[in-house]
Design an enzyme around this catalytic site. Structure first.
Site, PDB file in Angstrom:
ATOM      1  N   LYS A 115      -0.136   2.276  -0.794  1.00  0.00           N
ATOM      2  CA  LYS A 115      -0.107   2.199  -2.252  1.00  0.00           C
ATOM      3  C   LYS A 115      -0.352   0.815  -2.832  1.00  0.00           C
ATOM      4  O   LYS A 115       0.210  -0.175  -2.361  1.00  0.00           O
ATOM      5  CB  LYS A 115       1.274   2.638  -2.729  1.00  0.00           C
ATOM      6  CG  LYS A 115       1.513   4.117  -2.613  1.00  0.00           C
ATOM      7  CD  LYS A 115       2.857   4.367  -3.192  1.00  0.00           C
ATOM      8  CE  LYS A 115       3.230   5.806  -3.330  1.00  0.00           C
ATOM      9  NZ  LYS A 115       4.620   5.872  -3.789  1.00  0.00           N
ATOM     10  N   GLY A 158       7.275  -3.859   9.488  1.00  0.00           N
ATOM     11  CA  GLY A 158       6.925  -2.482   9.137  1.00  0.00           C
ATOM     12  C   GLY A 158       5.726  -1.968   9.910  1.00  0.00           C
ATOM     13  O   GLY A 158       5.633  -2.146  11.129  1.00  0.00           O
TER      14      GLY A 158
END
Ligand code: AMP
Length: 397
Positions: free
Chosen positions: A199, A355
């Site tokens: 995103k 991540g």
């Protein structure tokens, strides 16, 4: 800047040390990955060897309402003991009588693990009385929990005020800060940031802040398609955040004004469905027809990105280039990992954000071929967004 832990002597000190022992456990409460515990071992060992004792504070999981056996730190005590080769005591509460008396009895060279801090809401609320109770257990404060450095919790930030001249970063946290500063404060140029993932909205602040320091920003992954659409491109069923189209236009304008080059993937691997065995084809990223969606960067984009990376002296990577979890769409992320490794071999400094980018680097086996793989997801992102992290500020103050 606080003194380095390695230069300190902990003779007669009882160190309350915040670590991130939030490790994954299986159904039998066995640790399935102990890398977070291992990461704190050097700091603990240094304190013990130089004559101190260590009182370990951590959170584990997300307990909702007080104590829950599934989230007890008693499950990890044995592993800590095995890794340190010392006996490790456990207190069934992080404050209160037992914690106080076990901390008081703790001898130099010994370790006490306190129960999960998040069994108290006061921890995440940053309650000052709770922080004082934790502080009272020891004489020196060390923070080695980079993963929670962006939180203003009792044990990660508030507690530091009770140790005005007796506080320090742990070695892991110091390494994280040092490596992040190599990118943000004193980069060798050209500096290239690779930003990917799903995103635009998640990465917008980081891209805006990077416009102040980077020479090149490579944009890949799902977020690239909102950029293409904002430039009038046709992106079919690719990920798109309609409410961020204007933001993308603004970013492109700002980049031009600042002389920062934004590189979008010229072509894509598109698929007719979001699944591993979908039909695939290559197409220009701004000419994807309606029944298709871009799920990875294409061959031309790979060679373009590679040439930029091989000419870079500092590289920051956050976010995959495609849906790298599926073999059919892993090629772009893998090729970028390979290019970052090659650039590193040629002398560039490369920092891999936590991540998914860290997961990708491990998946493709490049973890030892890059300069540093960060352990902090949210914390690292916030650092690169230009925010002051409470856990860092509290020690530096
Ligand atoms: P983030 O957590 O924002 O870094 O996003 C990572 C996720 O983005 C991964 O799970 C990827 O599968 C996903 N992703 C990357 N590229 C695409 C894409 N082109 N379309 C859909 N999802 C993507």
């Amino acid at each position: 800047m606080s003194p380095k832990l390695i230069d300190l002597n902990f003779q007669n000190e009882k160190v309350v040390m915040r670590v991130d022992f939030n490790v994954p456990l299986d159904a039998n409460f066995e640790i399935t990955d102990d890398s977070r515990i291992r990461a704190a071992i050097p700091s603990i060992q240094h304190i013990l060897k130089s004559g101190g004792a260590v009182i370990i504070m951590s959170h584990l999981g997300r307990p909702k309402n007080g104590p829950e056996d599934a989230f007890s730190l008693k499950h990890i005590t044995k592993r800590v003991s095995d890794l340190l080769s010392v006996h490790v005591e456990f207190a069934c509460d992080c404050i209160g009588e037992e914690a106080v008396s076990k901390a008081a009895q703790l001898q130099a060279g010994s370790v006490l693990v306190l129960e999960n801090l998040r069994f108290y809401k006061e921890e995440t609320k940053g309650d000052i009385d709770f922080a004082r109770k934790l502080a009272d257990l020891g004489t020196f404060y060390v923070n080695d929990a980079f993963g929670t450095a962006h939180r203003e919790h009792a044990s990660t930030a508030v507690i530091a005020q009770f140790f005005p001249n007796k506080k320090s970063f742990g070695m892991l946290m110091a390494a994280e800060i040092e490596n992040a500063e190599k990118v943000m404060k004193s980069p060798q140029r050209p500096l290239t940031a690779i930003v990917g993932g799903a995103k635009v909205s998640d990465k917008i602040l980081i891209v805006e802040n990077l416009l102040n320091v980077a020479d090149n920003i490579i944009v890949g992954g799902g977020m690239a398609y909102t950029f293409f659409k904002s430039q009038g491109g046709q992106i079919g069923g690719s990920l798109c955040e309609e409410d961020r189209l204007e933001t993308c236009v603004e970013i492109m304008k700002k980049a031009e004004a600042k002389g920062v080059k934004i590189h979008l993937p010229v072509d894509s691997i598109m698929a007719d469905a979001f699944k591993a065995d979908a039909q695939t084809a290559n197409a220009p990223s701004d000419a994807i027809s309606d029944n298709w969606m871009g799920l990875d960067i294409g061959a031309e984009a790979i060679s373009h990105f590679k040439s930029i990376l091989l000419n870079s002296k500092t590289i920051l990577w956050n976010g995959p280039m495609g849906v790298f979890e599926m073999e059919a769409f892993e090629k772009g992320t893998k090729a970028v990992a390979e290019a970052v490794a090659e650039a590193t071999k040629m002398g560039a400094f490369s920092l891999i954000g936590g991540g998914d980018s860290a997961a990708a680097v491990y998946k493709f086996g490049y973890e030892n071929s890059v300069s540093y793989v960060s352990t902090g997801g949210g914390a690292l992102l916030e650092y690169f967004e230009g925010k002051e992290l409470p856990g860092i500020a509290a020690i530096n103050r």
